[in-house]
Structures are given as structure tokens and as C-alpha cells.
Write a protein that holds these residues in place. Structure first.
Motif, PDB file in Angstrom:
ATOM      1  N   PRO A 286       0.747  -1.142   0.062  1.00  0.00           N
ATOM      2  CA  PRO A 286      -0.071  -0.025  -0.065  1.00  0.00           C
ATOM      3  C   PRO A 286       0.861   1.039   0.199  1.00  0.00           C
ATOM      4  O   PRO A 286       1.857   1.294   0.578  1.00  0.00           O
ATOM      5  CB  PRO A 286      -0.725  -0.100   1.351  1.00  0.00           C
ATOM      6  N   LEU A 287       0.281   2.306  -0.438  1.00  0.00           N
ATOM      7  CA  LEU A 287       1.197   3.575  -0.350  1.00  0.00           C
ATOM      8  C   LEU A 287       1.090   4.151   0.730  1.00  0.00           C
ATOM      9  O   LEU A 287       2.053   4.600   1.275  1.00  0.00           O
ATOM     10  CB  LEU A 287       0.271   4.477  -1.500  1.00  0.00           C
ATOM     11  N   ALA A 288       0.085   4.014   1.581  1.00  0.00           N
ATOM     12  CA  ALA A 288       0.066   4.202   2.971  1.00  0.00           C
ATOM     13  C   ALA A 288       0.289   3.299   4.053  1.00  0.00           C
ATOM     14  O   ALA A 288      -0.269   2.522   4.504  1.00  0.00           O
ATOM     15  CB  ALA A 288      -1.445   4.876   3.365  1.00  0.00           C
ATOM     16  N   ARG A 289       1.517   3.297   4.312  1.00  0.00           N
ATOM     17  CA  ARG A 289       2.095   2.254   5.009  1.00  0.00           C
ATOM     18  C   ARG A 289       1.577   2.491   6.522  1.00  0.00           C
ATOM     19  O   ARG A 289       1.760   1.435   7.199  1.00  0.00           O
ATOM     20  CB  ARG A 289       3.801   2.240   5.099  1.00  0.00           C
ATOM     21  N   GLU A 290       1.328   3.406   6.925  1.00  0.00           N
ATOM     22  CA  GLU A 290       0.894   3.773   8.357  1.00  0.00           C
ATOM     23  C   GLU A 290      -0.397   3.119   8.678  1.00  0.00           C
ATOM     24  O   GLU A 290      -0.991   2.946   9.676  1.00  0.00           O
ATOM     25  CB  GLU A 290       0.659   5.183   8.798  1.00  0.00           C
ATOM     26  N   LEU A 291      -1.091   2.514   7.573  1.00  0.00           N
ATOM     27  CA  LEU A 291      -2.449   1.889   7.454  1.00  0.00           C
ATOM     28  C   LEU A 291      -2.263   0.350   7.721  1.00  0.00           C
ATOM     29  O   LEU A 291      -3.304  -0.348   7.743  1.00  0.00           O
ATOM     30  CB  LEU A 291      -3.434   2.142   6.560  1.00  0.00           C
ATOM     31  N   THR A 292      -0.965  -0.160   7.852  1.00  0.00           N
ATOM     32  CA  THR A 292      -0.933  -1.586   7.721  1.00  0.00           C
ATOM     33  C   THR A 292      -0.436  -2.197   8.968  1.00  0.00           C
ATOM     34  O   THR A 292       0.348  -2.577   9.477  1.00  0.00           O
ATOM     35  CB  THR A 292       0.269  -2.000   6.810  1.00  0.00           C
ATOM     36  N   ASN A 293      -1.987  -2.400   9.654  1.00  0.00           N
ATOM     37  CA  ASN A 293      -1.900  -3.138  10.925  1.00  0.00           C
ATOM     38  C   ASN A 293      -2.387  -4.488  10.667  1.00  0.00           C
ATOM     39  O   ASN A 293      -3.699  -4.446  10.362  1.00  0.00           O
ATOM     40  CB  ASN A 293      -2.487  -2.093  12.059  1.00  0.00           C
ATOM     41  N   ARG A 294      -1.763  -5.469  11.053  1.00  0.00           N
ATOM     42  CA  ARG A 294      -2.306  -6.976  10.966  1.00  0.00           C
ATOM     43  C   ARG A 294      -3.141  -7.396  11.828  1.00  0.00           C
ATOM     44  O   ARG A 294      -3.668  -8.412  12.040  1.00  0.00           O
ATOM     45  CB  ARG A 294      -1.017  -8.232  10.620  1.00  0.00           C
ATOM     46  N   ARG A 295      -3.132  -6.516  13.047  1.00  0.00           N
ATOM     47  CA  ARG A 295      -3.601  -7.100  14.031  1.00  0.00           C
ATOM     48  C   ARG A 295      -4.808  -5.962  14.780  1.00  0.00           C
ATOM     49  O   ARG A 295      -4.683  -5.568  15.941  1.00  0.00           O
ATOM     50  CB  ARG A 295      -2.702  -7.521  15.272  1.00  0.00           C
ATOM     51  N   PRO A 296      -5.698  -5.383  13.927  1.00  0.00           N
ATOM     52  CA  PRO A 296      -6.551  -4.339  14.551  1.00  0.00           C
ATOM     53  C   PRO A 296      -7.539  -4.905  15.612  1.00  0.00           C
ATOM     54  O   PRO A 296      -7.869  -6.261  15.428  1.00  0.00           O
ATOM     55  CB  PRO A 296      -7.218  -3.967  13.099  1.00  0.00           C
ATOM     56  N   PRO A 297      -7.925  -4.154  16.298  1.00  0.00           N
ATOM     57  CA  PRO A 297      -8.871  -4.568  17.501  1.00  0.00           C
ATOM     58  C   PRO A 297     -10.478  -4.663  16.954  1.00  0.00           C
ATOM     59  O   PRO A 297     -11.128  -3.932  17.117  1.00  0.00           O
ATOM     60  CB  PRO A 297      -8.889  -3.340  18.722  1.00  0.00           C
ATOM     61  N   PHE A 298     -10.733  -5.619  16.183  1.00  0.00           N
ATOM     62  CA  PHE A 298     -11.821  -5.770  15.317  1.00  0.00           C
ATOM     63  C   PHE A 298     -12.991  -6.367  16.080  1.00  0.00           C
ATOM     64  O   PHE A 298     -13.960  -6.006  16.156  1.00  0.00           O
ATOM     65  CB  PHE A 298     -11.761  -6.607  14.204  1.00  0.00           C
ATOM     66  N   THR A 299     -12.604  -7.571  16.869  1.00  0.00           N
ATOM     67  CA  THR A 299     -13.678  -8.148  17.670  1.00  0.00           C
ATOM     68  C   THR A 299     -13.687  -7.907  19.183  1.00  0.00           C
ATOM     69  O   THR A 299     -14.713  -8.335  19.997  1.00  0.00           O
ATOM     70  CB  THR A 299     -13.508  -9.706  17.471  1.00  0.00           C
TER      71      THR A 299
END
Length: 437
Positions: free
Chosen positions: A300-313
Motif C-alpha cells: 500500500p501507498l499508506a504504510r501507516e495503515l498496515t496493521n495486521r492485528r486491528p481490534p476488530f472483535t
């Protein structure tokens, strides 16, 4: 004068799952009871329906100190700048578009020191700490590390920052970092997710403590001041709130802030979270598309958005706030994001960060697809901007890493980095990859 007196706590922290209430010590991240993963959230004394949410200060982050989980405030910390963006709105098909600009744009009154809204969370987290804090351990893709590094330098708060090598381009400051701020750089193929894995181990070292990311109420409430500033400017809540997200912490913070200050019967803003294809874990989770392939994390262009463990659940996390707000997760590609960067600079006259370009591009696509009505009152969070302009105005000094590590790979990397840091802390000196193993 601030209504927050040094050392006092004008709030409680409450578990989103079981409702247990805690007196905050400035460091607690989780409920002590056994149940599903759940965020702690803050409850403030005497806050509701826009009342009591301000100090006597006219501008800045700590104007909102009564709604921040802090035991102390810091002087002269800027806040978001909110303005109506009529020309930009017309270009993308909206009649009532407002922008919350978080960055460096002197002509508009924007002076965030490291050019992103991460400054808001950094100062809030530091203001929440106890008087003699441990060393905060913070992983970052770049922007968060820069914000904490500069805030901690200015106020001499010990921090250990872990970043992948590409993040170094964001680590430029008006002066050298204080020695209490230690920067660990992962060279080679390491990603933001690898920095997170390293930080998990480093936080267990004696005298160190995990900053906590999205679990830290200081982060979420600090970022939530974007929504508070918008409510001030608009005289009401927006109907739709648009933001690029990695973990979703900022959007969760905006939602929590809206819940605190909305008037009786006032609907919550619909959250539109935006991600950058081809690596969009939250978009895929929300739309049940399965996990994003980890190998695409570099693309992705926006590397700051690459979180593989977001607090989804997690209770109180992304899924819950999307459901409660009637929101959605949008996704756009690099080409559209690049076009949006150029569009914003053409119309508004200031450069913006890739993540902000992702949000603008995704919003424009949602308008064209009929997902956002022309007459909706929309707040677009420009999460970072003015970096090129700041470099013209201020002579910036590149940060010097405390430790650079040749990344040996995801399997053995975190343990190897932890060993390197331990050796330096004990005076034994760093070792090369593979030495003595």
C-alpha cells in the motif's frame, strides 16, 4: 486556567464488557476480570451534551482537558483545525463537506509539531502517566513514533520506540532527541507488524511497560478531540465521519467522544473507515473476505495503515462502533489515493499524507456510488499534512537510532531484537545476526 489539577484524576475507567470501574493509575490497559477481550473506556465527571467539555483556553489540545484522561497538561500543544471545504466538496459532489486538518499549515492556524494527529494521542498518553513512569514501549509505522519521540523529548519522558527502517524518513525534528528517547530500527524486510511483535517482548523487560496502542484510553480520547473540535465548529455533530484507519483507534475515539457529548436524541455520526488496497485487514474482516495476505503488507501507498492485528472483535472495538453507528469500511487503491493527494493540494494549497489521500479518495468514490448523499454533513479527518511545507519553514534534524538491527525474519526476529536491547541495557553491547546463537 485548566480544570485539571496536577496529580488529580477527574474520571474513572470502566470495562466495556463487565462494567467494573477503576481508579486510573495512568498505566492500566485491561480489565482484571476474566471475560471476553474488552476495551476500558473513560467516564468523566460532569460531562454531557456539550457541557463542561472545555477549559478557558480558546484553542489547542488541552482546551478539551475536562474530556481527556490526564493528571497533568502541557503548555502550547496545538489541536486540530476545522474548516468548511466548499471548493473541495464541489469537486467530489458534496454540498456540506468540512475538513479537520491535523498537521502543519500556518496560514490556517495548524501547527502540530510532527504533522499528524498522532501528536494528539502522544501528549494525552504522556499526560495520563503517573509522576515517575516506567519506560513506555511503543511500536510504530512512523507517525506515532515521531509524535511520541518529540513529545517525550520536550518533556523528558522515557520511551523505547520500535520502527521498521522505512519509518526513519518520518523521524526528523527541530532538534536532536533527548537521550531518554531510545529508537530501535528494524532493517531489511521488517514491517509495522514485526515492530509490534518486538514491542510485545520488550514491554516485559524490567522497568518497561507497554504503551498499549488502542487499549490505552489516552490514545483514543486524545484522537477523539478531532470530533470535539468539529462539534465546536459545527455547533452539532456531523452526520458522517470519514477517516483512514490502520487499527481504527482514531475512529473509535471519535465515536466514543460523540457518545459523550451528543444532545438528547442526536444521532451518532456514521463512521466510514477507509483502507488502502491491496492490504486492508479491517475492510476484509468487516466484509467477511478473509484475512489479508501478510506478504502484501509492503504494497500500500499508506504504510501507516498496515496493521495486521486491528481490534476488530474486542468489545468496544471496530466491529461494535461500526455496528452502533451504522458505518462501513471502504477501500481504495494506490492510484486513486495519489490522485486525491494532488487534488487536495491543488484546491486547498497544502500537501497531505498518504493516509489522508486514501480517506479523500474513498470518500469521493462513495459519493459517486451513492453511499454518501450530496446533502450530508460530512467531516473528513485529514489525519496528516504539511510535511513538505514544514521542511521548507524549519530546519529539521534526522533522528539518530539508539539501535539498528538487521532483521533476521519473522520467526526469530522478535526474540533476537529483545536480546539485543537487553545486552545494550546491561552494557554488554549488541551482537551481529547469528552470533552466539
Amino acid at each position: 486556567m485548566s480544570r485539571v489539577r496536577p496529580g488529580t484524576r477527574h474520571y474513572k475507567v470502566v470495562c466495556s464488557s463487565c462494567g467494573t470501574r477503576y481508579e486510573d493509575d495512568g498505566l492500566v490497559l485491561d480489565c482484571s476480570r476474566r471475560h471476553e477481550p474488552a476495551f476500558l473506556r473513560t467516564e468523566y465527571d460532569g460531562i454531557g451534551a456539550h457541557a463542561g467539555a472545555h477549559t478557558g483556553e480558546s484553542t489547542g489540545l488541552f482546551r478539551h482537558a475536562p474530556m481527556l484522561p490526564v493528571a497533568r497538561t502541557f503548555p502550547d500543544v496545538p489541536g486540530p483545525v476545522v474548516h468548511r471545504a466548499e471548493r473541495l466538496g464541489r469537486r467530489i459532489g458534496l454540498d456540506r463537506l468540512w475538513v479537520a486538518f491535523n498537521g502543519y499549515w500556518p496560514e490556517s492556524g495548524a501547527h502540530l509539531p510532527t504533522c499528524t494527529f498522532k501528536d494528539l494521542e502522544a501528549y494525552t498518553v504522556l499526560g495520563r502517566l503517573p509522576a515517575a513512569p516506567p519506560v513506555l514501549v511503543i511500536p510504530s509505522a512512523g507517525n506515532t513514533a515521531a509524535a511520541f519521540a518529540w513529545a517525550a523529548t520536550r518533556h523528558r519522558v522515557p520511551c523505547l520506540l520500535v520502527v521498521p527502517a522505512p519509518a526513519l524518513e518520518r523521524m526528523r525534528f527541530p532538534a536532536p532527541l533527548d537521550p531518554c528517547v531510545r529508537l530501535v530500527v528494524l532493517d531489511g524486510t521488517a514491517t509495522y507488524s514485526d515492530a509490534i511483535a518486538c514491542a510485545d517482548l520488550l514491554a516485559a523487560l524490567p522497568g518497561h511497560h507497554a504503551e498499549g496502542g488502542s487499549r490505552n484510553v489516552g490514545r483514543r480520547d486524545g484522537l477523539g478531540t478531532v470530533l470535539l473540535a468539529a462539534a465546536d465548529a459545527l455547533g452539532r455533530l456531523p452526520q458522517t465521519y470519514v477517516q483512514a484507519v490502520g487499527s481504527g483507534t482514531g475512529a473509535i475515539g471519535a465515536h466514543e467522544a460523540a457518545r459523550r457529548v451528543r444532545a438528547d436524541g442526536e444521532p451518532l455520526p456514521r463512521l466510514l473507515m477507509c483502507q488502502n488496497a491491496p492490504f486492508a485487514p479491517l475492510h476484509d474482516a468487516w466484509h467477511s473476505a478473509g484475512p489479508a495476505p501478510a506478504h502484501r503488507e509492503h504494497e500500500p501507498l499508506a504504510r501507516e495503515l498496515t496493521n495486521r492485528r486491528p481490534p476488530f472483535t474486542v468489545r468496544g472495538g471496530v466491529r461494535d462502533v461500526l455496528t452502533e453507528s451504522g458505518g462501513d469500511v471502504l477501500c481504495t487503491d494506490n492510484e486513486a489515493a495519489l490522485a486525491a493527494l494532488a487534488l487536495f493540494e491543488e484546491i486547498e494549497g497544502i500537501d497531505i499524507e498518504p493516509g489522508a489521500g486514501v480517506a479523500l479518495a474513498a470518500l469521493a468514490e462513495a459519493v459517486r456510488a451513492g453511499q454518501v448523499r450530496r446533502d450530508e454533513l460530512v467531516l473528513l479527518n485529514i489525519t496528516g499534512g504539511g510535511r513538505a511545507r514544514q521542511a521548507q519553514d524549519i530546519a529539521l534534524v534526522p533522528a539518530e537510532p539508539w539501535l539498528r538491527v538487521a532483521w533476521p525474519g519473522r520467526e526469530e526476529g522478535p526474540r533476537f531484537v529483545a536480546e539485543q536491547v537487553e545486552r545494550l541495557l546491561t552494557g554488554a553491547g549488541a551482537i551481529a545476526v547469528g552470533e552466539g546463537r
